[in-house]
Write a protein that holds these residues in place. Structure first.
Motif, short mmCIF file in Angstrom:
data_model
loop_
_atom_site.label_atom_id
_atom_site.label_comp_id
_atom_site.label_asym_id
_atom_site.label_seq_id
_atom_site.Cartn_x
_atom_site.Cartn_y
_atom_site.Cartn_z
N SER A 184 -10.47 -23.05 -2.97
CA SER A 184 -9.67 -22.71 -4.16
C SER A 184 -10.03 -21.32 -4.68
N LEU A 185 -11.34 -21.02 -4.72
CA LEU A 185 -11.78 -19.69 -5.18
C LEU A 185 -11.29 -18.59 -4.24
N ILE A 186 -11.36 -18.84 -2.94
CA ILE A 186 -10.89 -17.85 -1.95
C ILE A 186 -9.39 -17.62 -2.09
N ALA A 191 -4.79 -14.27 -3.75
CA ALA A 191 -3.59 -14.06 -4.58
C ALA A 191 -3.69 -12.75 -5.36
N GLY A 192 -4.90 -12.41 -5.78
CA GLY A 192 -5.12 -11.15 -6.49
C GLY A 192 -4.83 -9.95 -5.61
N MET A 197 -0.20 -5.70 -3.61
CA MET A 197 0.55 -5.12 -2.49
C MET A 197 1.78 -4.37 -3.00
N PRO A 198 1.99 -3.11 -2.57
CA PRO A 198 3.17 -2.35 -3.02
C PRO A 198 4.46 -3.05 -2.58
N ALA A 199 5.46 -2.98 -3.44
CA ALA A 199 6.77 -3.60 -3.11
C ALA A 199 7.40 -2.83 -1.97
N PRO A 200 8.01 -3.53 -1.00
CA PRO A 200 8.65 -2.83 0.12
C PRO A 200 9.82 -2.00 -0.34
N ALA A 201 10.03 -0.88 0.32
CA ALA A 201 11.17 0.00 -0.03
C ALA A 201 12.47 -0.68 0.28
N VAL A 202 13.44 -0.52 -0.62
CA VAL A 202 14.76 -1.12 -0.42
C VAL A 202 15.54 -0.27 0.57
N VAL A 203 16.07 -0.92 1.60
CA VAL A 203 16.86 -0.19 2.62
C VAL A 203 18.24 0.10 2.05
N GLN A 204 18.57 1.35 2.00
CA GLN A 204 19.89 1.74 1.46
C GLN A 204 20.96 1.56 2.51
#
Length: 204
Positions: A184-186, A191-192, A197-204
């Motif tokens: 549970s601790l791991i 989750a932290g 994690m940076p949000a993925p770039a939106v493909v235009q």
């Protein structure tokens, strides 16, 4: 032999001369207009330098916004701003004068801010990646600590375990409980890292 000039040829010469005079007049007007076009006045910080100053100012302002005590923020701000002025060989008087001039020249200001926004976006991405690397490293360290503690707790339970079957059942249940707590601790730590994690770039 006298060369005769027809009326048509005479008219063409007149038109050519008038056209040349008009062209010269247009060129002279253009030269005068561009030559007299107002540039950046003396005492005003040039765009390339002003752009770098504004970028540093925005970085400092972003940091100061994280300081909740107003008096502390003001004290820190004064030191940072002085450092920026010193870095670019200017002072608050010239900076404020230049900022006022650029505010009255929105085209120049907009051009600078387009570049500043790109630099800020790049800096933010770099900071996010650095933060993610730190979190991953911390997660690895924390996971090893949790695993080591679980191993030590399990060993202690086994040492206390008596040879009878009831004691063994209790020991197995206690070890399973410790493992569940460790997992549970791991998962919380993982989750932290995932949230950073940076949000993925939106493909235009």
């Amino acid at each position: 032999m006298v060369k005769l000039i027809t009326l048509s040829q005479f008219g063409q010469k007149i038109i050519f001369k008038l056209s040349m005079k008009r062209l010269i007049w247009v060129l002279m007007t253009a030269i005068l207009w561009f030559g007299c076009k107002p540039g950046i006045p003396d005492g005003i910080i040039k765009p390339d330098k002003m752009e770098k100053i504004l970028y540093d100012m925005h970085i400092v302002d972003g940091y100061l916004s994280s300081i909740y005590v107003v008096d502390s923020a003001k004290k820190v701000a004064a030191g940072y701003y002085k450092g920026i002025y010193k870095k670019f060989g200017t002072d608050s008087v010239q900076y404020n004068k230049s900022l006022l001039w650029y505010n009255t020249n929105p085209v120049a200001l907009e051009a600078m801010y387009k570049n500043i926004q790109k630099m800020l976006a790049k800096q933010k991405k770099g900071t996010e990646l650095a933060d993610l690397m730190i979190r991953k490293k911390q997660f690895k360290t924390d996971s090893l600590v949790i695993a080591k503690k679980f191993k030590a707790d399990s060993l202690a339970i086994r040492k206390k375990m008596k040879p009878d079957s009831l004691s063994k059942v209790k020991a197995v249940a206690a070890i399973a409980k410790k493992k569940k707590q460790a997992d549970s601790l791991i998962n919380i730590k993982k989750a932290g890292v995932a949230s950073a994690m940076p949000a993925p770039a939106v493909v235009q």
